[in-house]
Design a protein around this motif. Structure first.
Motif, mmCIF file in Angstrom:
data_model
loop_
_atom_site.group_PDB
_atom_site.id
_atom_site.type_symbol
_atom_site.label_atom_id
_atom_site.label_comp_id
_atom_site.label_asym_id
_atom_site.label_seq_id
_atom_site.Cartn_x
_atom_site.Cartn_y
_atom_site.Cartn_z
ATOM 1 N N TYR A 1 0.846 -1.189 0.000
ATOM 2 C CA TYR A 1 0.000 0.000 0.000
ATOM 3 C C TYR A 1 0.887 1.247 0.000
ATOM 4 O O TYR A 1 2.034 1.211 0.435
ATOM 5 C CB TYR A 1 -0.893 0.030 1.247
ATOM 6 C CG TYR A 1 -1.786 -1.168 1.426
ATOM 7 C CD1 TYR A 1 -2.721 -1.523 0.467
ATOM 8 C CD2 TYR A 1 -1.705 -1.945 2.592
ATOM 9 C CE1 TYR A 1 -3.560 -2.621 0.646
ATOM 10 C CE2 TYR A 1 -2.538 -3.040 2.778
ATOM 11 C CZ TYR A 1 -3.457 -3.374 1.803
ATOM 12 O OH TYR A 1 -4.277 -4.461 1.988
ATOM 13 N N CYS A 2 0.332 2.358 -0.475
ATOM 14 C CA CYS A 2 1.084 3.612 -0.457
ATOM 15 C C CYS A 2 1.447 4.001 0.986
ATOM 16 O O CYS A 2 0.708 3.673 1.919
ATOM 17 C CB CYS A 2 0.255 4.743 -1.081
ATOM 18 S SG CYS A 2 -0.114 4.534 -2.838
ATOM 19 N N PRO A 3 2.556 4.704 1.184
ATOM 20 C CA PRO A 3 2.918 5.161 2.531
ATOM 21 C C PRO A 3 1.804 6.016 3.141
ATOM 22 O O PRO A 3 1.285 6.922 2.496
ATOM 23 C CB PRO A 3 4.181 6.005 2.287
ATOM 24 C CG PRO A 3 4.773 5.437 1.036
ATOM 25 C CD PRO A 3 3.599 5.046 0.195
ATOM 26 N N GLY A 4 1.427 5.682 4.363
ATOM 27 C CA GLY A 4 0.386 6.437 5.047
ATOM 28 C C GLY A 4 -1.023 5.958 4.776
ATOM 29 O O GLY A 4 -1.970 6.435 5.413
ATOM 30 N N CYS A 5 -1.186 5.020 3.860
ATOM 31 C CA CYS A 5 -2.520 4.481 3.569
ATOM 32 C C CYS A 5 -2.990 3.618 4.727
ATOM 33 O O CYS A 5 -2.259 2.759 5.215
ATOM 34 C CB CYS A 5 -2.474 3.646 2.293
ATOM 35 S SG CYS A 5 -3.995 2.738 1.947
ATOM 36 N N PRO B 1 -3.555 9.207 1.164
ATOM 37 C CA PRO B 1 -2.678 10.363 1.017
ATOM 38 C C PRO B 1 -2.289 10.651 -0.434
ATOM 39 O O PRO B 1 -2.200 11.812 -0.831
ATOM 40 C CB PRO B 1 -1.444 9.979 1.854
ATOM 41 C CG PRO B 1 -1.947 8.984 2.842
ATOM 42 C CD PRO B 1 -3.011 8.219 2.118
ATOM 43 N N THR B 2 -2.081 9.594 -1.213
ATOM 44 C CA THR B 2 -1.637 9.781 -2.592
ATOM 45 C C THR B 2 -2.656 10.565 -3.409
ATOM 46 O O THR B 2 -2.331 11.573 -4.042
ATOM 47 C CB THR B 2 -1.369 8.421 -3.263
ATOM 48 O OG1 THR B 2 -0.316 7.751 -2.569
ATOM 49 C CG2 THR B 2 -0.976 8.587 -4.718
ATOM 50 N N ASN B 3 -3.909 10.117 -3.398
ATOM 51 C CA ASN B 3 -4.929 10.779 -4.202
ATOM 52 C C ASN B 3 -5.508 12.019 -3.526
ATOM 53 O O ASN B 3 -6.062 12.895 -4.210
ATOM 54 C CB ASN B 3 -6.043 9.789 -4.553
ATOM 55 C CG ASN B 3 -5.602 8.782 -5.594
ATOM 56 O OD1 ASN B 3 -5.258 9.130 -6.714
ATOM 57 N ND2 ASN B 3 -5.585 7.504 -5.218
ATOM 58 N N TRP B 4 -5.403 12.101 -2.218
ATOM 59 C CA TRP B 4 -5.843 13.312 -1.519
ATOM 60 C C TRP B 4 -4.820 14.432 -1.662
ATOM 61 O O TRP B 4 -5.127 15.593 -1.398
ATOM 62 C CB TRP B 4 -6.048 13.034 -0.030
ATOM 63 C CG TRP B 4 -7.217 12.175 0.312
ATOM 64 C CD1 TRP B 4 -8.129 11.627 -0.546
ATOM 65 C CD2 TRP B 4 -7.594 11.756 1.626
ATOM 66 N NE1 TRP B 4 -9.049 10.885 0.149
ATOM 67 C CE2 TRP B 4 -8.747 10.950 1.479
ATOM 68 C CE3 TRP B 4 -7.074 11.975 2.899
ATOM 69 C CZ2 TRP B 4 -9.399 10.365 2.578
ATOM 70 C CZ3 TRP B 4 -7.704 11.394 3.982
ATOM 71 C CH2 TRP B 4 -8.858 10.600 3.822
ATOM 72 N N GLY B 5 -3.588 14.086 -2.055
ATOM 73 C CA GLY B 5 -2.534 15.077 -2.179
ATOM 74 C C GLY B 5 -2.064 15.596 -0.834
ATOM 75 O O GLY B 5 -1.773 16.789 -0.678
ATOM 76 N N LYS B 6 -1.983 14.696 0.150
ATOM 77 C CA LYS B 6 -1.599 15.088 1.502
ATOM 78 C C LYS B 6 -0.486 14.185 2.022
ATOM 79 O O LYS B 6 -0.289 13.071 1.522
ATOM 80 C CB LYS B 6 -2.806 15.011 2.445
ATOM 81 C CG LYS B 6 -3.982 15.898 2.050
ATOM 82 C CD LYS B 6 -5.119 15.783 3.056
ATOM 83 C CE LYS B 6 -6.324 16.593 2.615
ATOM 84 N NZ LYS B 6 -6.011 18.043 2.483
#
Length: 245
Positions: free
Chosen positions: A18-22, A214-219
């Motif tokens: 998973y992406c970091p922070g997901c 975080p990836t798609n939220w841009g955060k």
């Protein structure tokens, strides 16, 4: 030396991708620990989904099947009816469950299918490009709502826990979050209870897990967790919406 923490036995040695922070990783770990606590690892059949949740067959050390997009509840229904002695559960995102799979999840609950659903709500289509989902909040920007979700054009975000709690066949419905350690502990407790509902043979059970993207939220991961606290939880209140006792 006492063991403070160890990898859940229901997980494979594969590292999460998973992406970091997901918060999918948090949810995946909560499910695995609940399975371990109940001692049902060898009895479970995991039905995955299309999307970020489709990565879970690599992570859960259980029998697993990956169905068509949105068809996890229908697939789980067939498996449970053929193998009523097994613990059958689905792991689905908001696009999979609340959009293309809406009919399947509603009808499975209506029939009172004795399955358990883990519903990951991160308000976006994570894997396919960050499009607006049924749960995207009003004003939230996505790749298909660059000016923010407009309630007059797109309607309000759907609240699946409240919806499914009205159905007679549903026996346990809860919503949890992943933004704090206390909420994560509560999430694992509710997931365990959802499995217990199935073990008792009572009917449909679902736990909605508020997550981050975080990836798609841009955060950043920290910003995403804060956004979950400040924006998601007020619109998607936490709690048990239906219980079997």
């Amino acid at each position: 030396m006492s063991v403070v923490f160890k990898r859940a036995e229901s997980l494979t040695p594969t590292e999460f991708t998973y992406c970091p922070g997901c918060a999918h990783g948090i949810a995946t770990n909560c499910v695995a620990k609940a399975i371990d606590d109940l001692g049902i690892k060898d009895q479970t059949i995991h039905v995955s989904c299309i999307g970020c949740g489709g990565l879970t067959p690599m992570f859960f050390d259980t029998d697993t099947i990956l169905p068509m997009h949105g068809r996890a509840p229908a697939t789980a229904t067939g498996i449970k009816r053929i193998h009523p002695d097994k613990i059958v559960w689905t792991y689905q995102g908001d696009g999979d469950l609340a959009s293309i799979g809406t009919a399947e999840i509603v009808q499975a609950a209506h029939r009172g299918e004795k399955i358990t659903t883990i519903f990951i709500n991160n308000t976006t289509y994570g894997m396919t490009g960050g499009q607006m989902a049924p749960t995207t909040l009003v004003g939230q920007k996505t790749t298909t709502s660059p000016y923010g979700r407009d309630e007059n054009h797109c309607g309000m975000p759907i609240r699946m826990s409240e919806l499914l709690a009205t159905i007679e066949g549903s026996k346990f419905i809860a919503r949890v979050a992943t933004d704090t350690p206390a909420h994560i502990r509560q999430a694992q407790k509710m997931i365990k209870r959802a499995f217990e509902c199935q073990m008792k043979g009572l009917g449909f059970a679902m736990v909605e897990v508020l997550s981050t993207c975080p990836t798609n939220w841009g955060k950043t991961p920290a910003e995403a967790m804060k956004w979950q606290t400040e924006n998601m939880i007020p619109y998607f209140p936490l709690g048990v919406y239906k219980d079997f006792e």
